[in-house]
Write an enzyme that holds these catalytic residues in place. Structure first.
Site, PDB file in Angstrom:
ATOM      1  N   GLU A 272       0.891  -1.160   0.000  1.00 35.51           N
ATOM      2  CA  GLU A 272       0.000   0.000   0.000  1.00 35.51           C
ATOM      3  C   GLU A 272       0.929   1.209   0.000  1.00 35.51           C
ATOM      4  OE1 GLU A 272      -1.644   2.990   1.030  1.00 35.51           O
ATOM      5  OE2 GLU A 272      -2.290   2.161   2.953  1.00 35.51           O
ATOM      6  N   CYS A 306      -2.375   8.725   3.329  1.00 32.05           N
ATOM      7  CA  CYS A 306      -2.139   8.485   1.899  1.00 32.05           C
ATOM      8  C   CYS A 306      -3.392   8.694   1.051  1.00 32.05           C
ATOM      9  CB  CYS A 306      -1.548   7.094   1.685  1.00 32.05           C
ATOM     10  SG  CYS A 306      -2.475   5.842   2.561  1.00 32.05           S
TER      11      CYS A 306
END
Ligand code: ADP
Length: 499
Positions: A272, A306
């Site tokens: 990720e 993020c």
């Protein structure tokens, strides 16, 4: 109170001080690093040393991998109900210790205490969700086939891959960690975890609760180490013969490096990585709603997430109205201050480096023609960054291509739906995107056209454990959360039975 563990006074008294430690958790025991090295952890709110924790080296991690491998031999055979029970025990421990865990998060990350407390609900839910999946098992199929005159049957089962090594970042020290570890443990894997050097105390407290939940020794191992040790530990994870899967959250550059190493050794990897989310607002959008959602999406964790909105794309004609509403909402709702104060909604950044990056991107944008709509009150060297809004951003500016990771809203404009999609997709990353319009057809059209693993349609809050979380292209591989997370940690075995 300063304690034997903490090197400075803090404005919080722990209900359960035994959650604090400086050691690492290997094979069910609390150990210092083999060479007794330590590293300093800083409090971002005053940049003073908070504690010195063990700086584990590859020798320590090798022992942890051995312990995890030994534990895997029996843990894999634990019944689904027993695995579910352990995860539920851990969830209960997290719920019972919410205040202390939240305080550690605020201490190490500078996250406002009220936000830290909320993040613990997500963390506990994550454990409960995967407890449930552990109990249900991963399912399988029975497939008829034409071999052996139609007398063969194929069964599939899902089996745990084995030892999983997890590397996690500082910005989500509980739910971000548990999104990896809970599905791995639910699937029957065992884990060696390297948390971020910025948030070791959170990882230590979580490990204490894991131990109390009753997991057998070696099922979950957590070793703290400094930034200087990270590359060597990463290389070990990607090359050790007993490690079957590496799961990583962090920067695209490190993810690419780990991906190459895992590829060379044919190990599975879940990654990720960084994002650069576009937040698109069309002319027919409900602007009050879009502003409210932007505030939640952009200022949560001071923008150090993020999936935070990195590029706000507004339809031409609404920019004046939108920015007026945005500035008013910031004045009313965003309070920069000590993360320990109840009314603070924006705490310090995790480190000075975060502020330096924002200054760099801001300086570049202003030089090429962007306009800062908020007063520039940032004081050089501080970790406290004021909520800021920049308009007139164009795709040639670095701020359009790089992650801001801070409380700065960067606004561009577009003419048509095609241009909005084109601008949104003009980056190599593809983690999240957001769309606001009252036209349902357009909403779906744009959501489908965005190159991203996740889209918020009429919402800026997409994090939920039920959601497959992950990106496309430079934003990574695989999914966390949801039932799909279990697929990451299992192999399919096909068994052909001749009748
Ligand atoms: P960030 O800038 O968000 O901290 P990083 O990718 O640098 O992102 O760090 C995320 C995690 O990866 C942290 O736990 C860090 O210690 C670790 N890390 C950094 N460099 C490496 C590396 N070369 N190999 C393995 N892990 C690394």
């Amino acid at each position: 109170m300063a304690s034997l563990i903490l090197s400075k006074e803090i404005p919080y008294t722990f209900r359960d001080a035994s959650l604090l430690d400086l050691k690492s958790f290997v094979g069910g025991e609390w150990r210092s690093s083999a060479d007794d090295k330590t590293f300093a952890v800083e409090d971002p709110s005053d940049q003073k040393v908070l504690a010195y924790v063990s700086d584990c080296s590859t020798a320590d991690y090798e022992q942890a991998i051995d312990a995890a491998h030994t534990a895997f031999m029996s843990y894999r055979r634990l019944t689904p109900l027993a695995r579910g029970k352990l995860l539920r025990n851990w969830a209960q421990g997290v719920r019972d210790s919410t205040q202390d865990l939240a305080a550690l998060c605020t201490l190490e990350l500078g996250k406002p205490l009220t936000e830290s407390i909320k993040s613990l609900t997500y963390a506990a839910n994550c454990l409960d969700w995967f407890a449930n999946l552990a109990e249900q098992g991963c399912g399988g199929e029975t497939i008829p086939n034409s071999g052996n005159g139609g007398q063969n049957r194929i069964w599939t089962i899902r089996q745990p891959v084995g030892v999983v090594c997890a590397i996690t970042p500082w910005n989500s020290p509980y739910s971000g960690v548990l999104k990896k570890i809970a599905p791995a443990l639910a699937a029957g894997c065992t884990v060696v975890h390297k948390p971020a050097p910025e948030t070791p105390l959170c990882a230590i407290a979580l490990s204490k609760l894991c131990q109390r939940a009753g997991f057998p020794p070696g099922v979950y191992n957590m070793l703290t180490s400094s930034s200087d040790s990270a590359a060597a530990v990463g290389s070990l994870f990607c090359s050790h013969p007993l490690v079957r899967h590496v799961t990583f959250t962090g920067s695209t550059a490190v993810g690419r490096y780990l991906g190459e190493r895992c590829g060379a050794n044919l190990k599975k990897i879940t990654m990720e990585l960084g994002g650069n989310a576009a937040f698109i607002v069309f002319k027919d959008a409900d602007l009050n709603r879009a502003v409210k959602e932007l505030l939640a999406c952009k200022f949560n964790s001071a923008g150090q997430v993020c999936i935070s909105a990195n590029r706000v794309l507004l339809a031409k004609g609404i920019e004046k109205d939108f920015t007026e509403k945005l500035l008013a909402a910031i004045t009313e709702k965003v309070r920069l201050g000590s993360p320990w104060e109840e009314d603070t909604t924006l705490g310090p950044l995790y480190a000075k480096a975060g502020a330096s990056k924002i200054r760099l991107l801001l300086g570049d944008a202003l030089e090429i023609g962007a306009t800062l709509l908020t007063p520039d009150t940032y004081q050089e060297g501080s970790t406290y960054y004021p909520p800021s809004v920049l308009s007139g951003v164009t795709s040639t500016m670095r701020i359009s291509r790089e992650e801001i990771f801070g409380p700065l809203v960067a606004i561009s404009t577009f003419d048509t739906e095609e241009e909005a999609i084109c601008l949104a997709n003009a980056v190599k990353t593809g983690l999240a995107g957001y769309v606001f319009t009252e036209n349902v057809s357009r909403l779906l059209r744009v959501a489908e056209a965005l190159q991203a693993g996740m889209v918020g349609a009429q919402t800026g809050s997409i994090s939920a454990i039920e959601q497959p979380f992950g990106g496309v292209m430079d934003s990574g591989l695989g999914r966390e959360g949801s039932i799909h997370a279990l697929e990451e940690y299992t192999d399919i075995k096909a068994i052909t039975l001749a009748l």
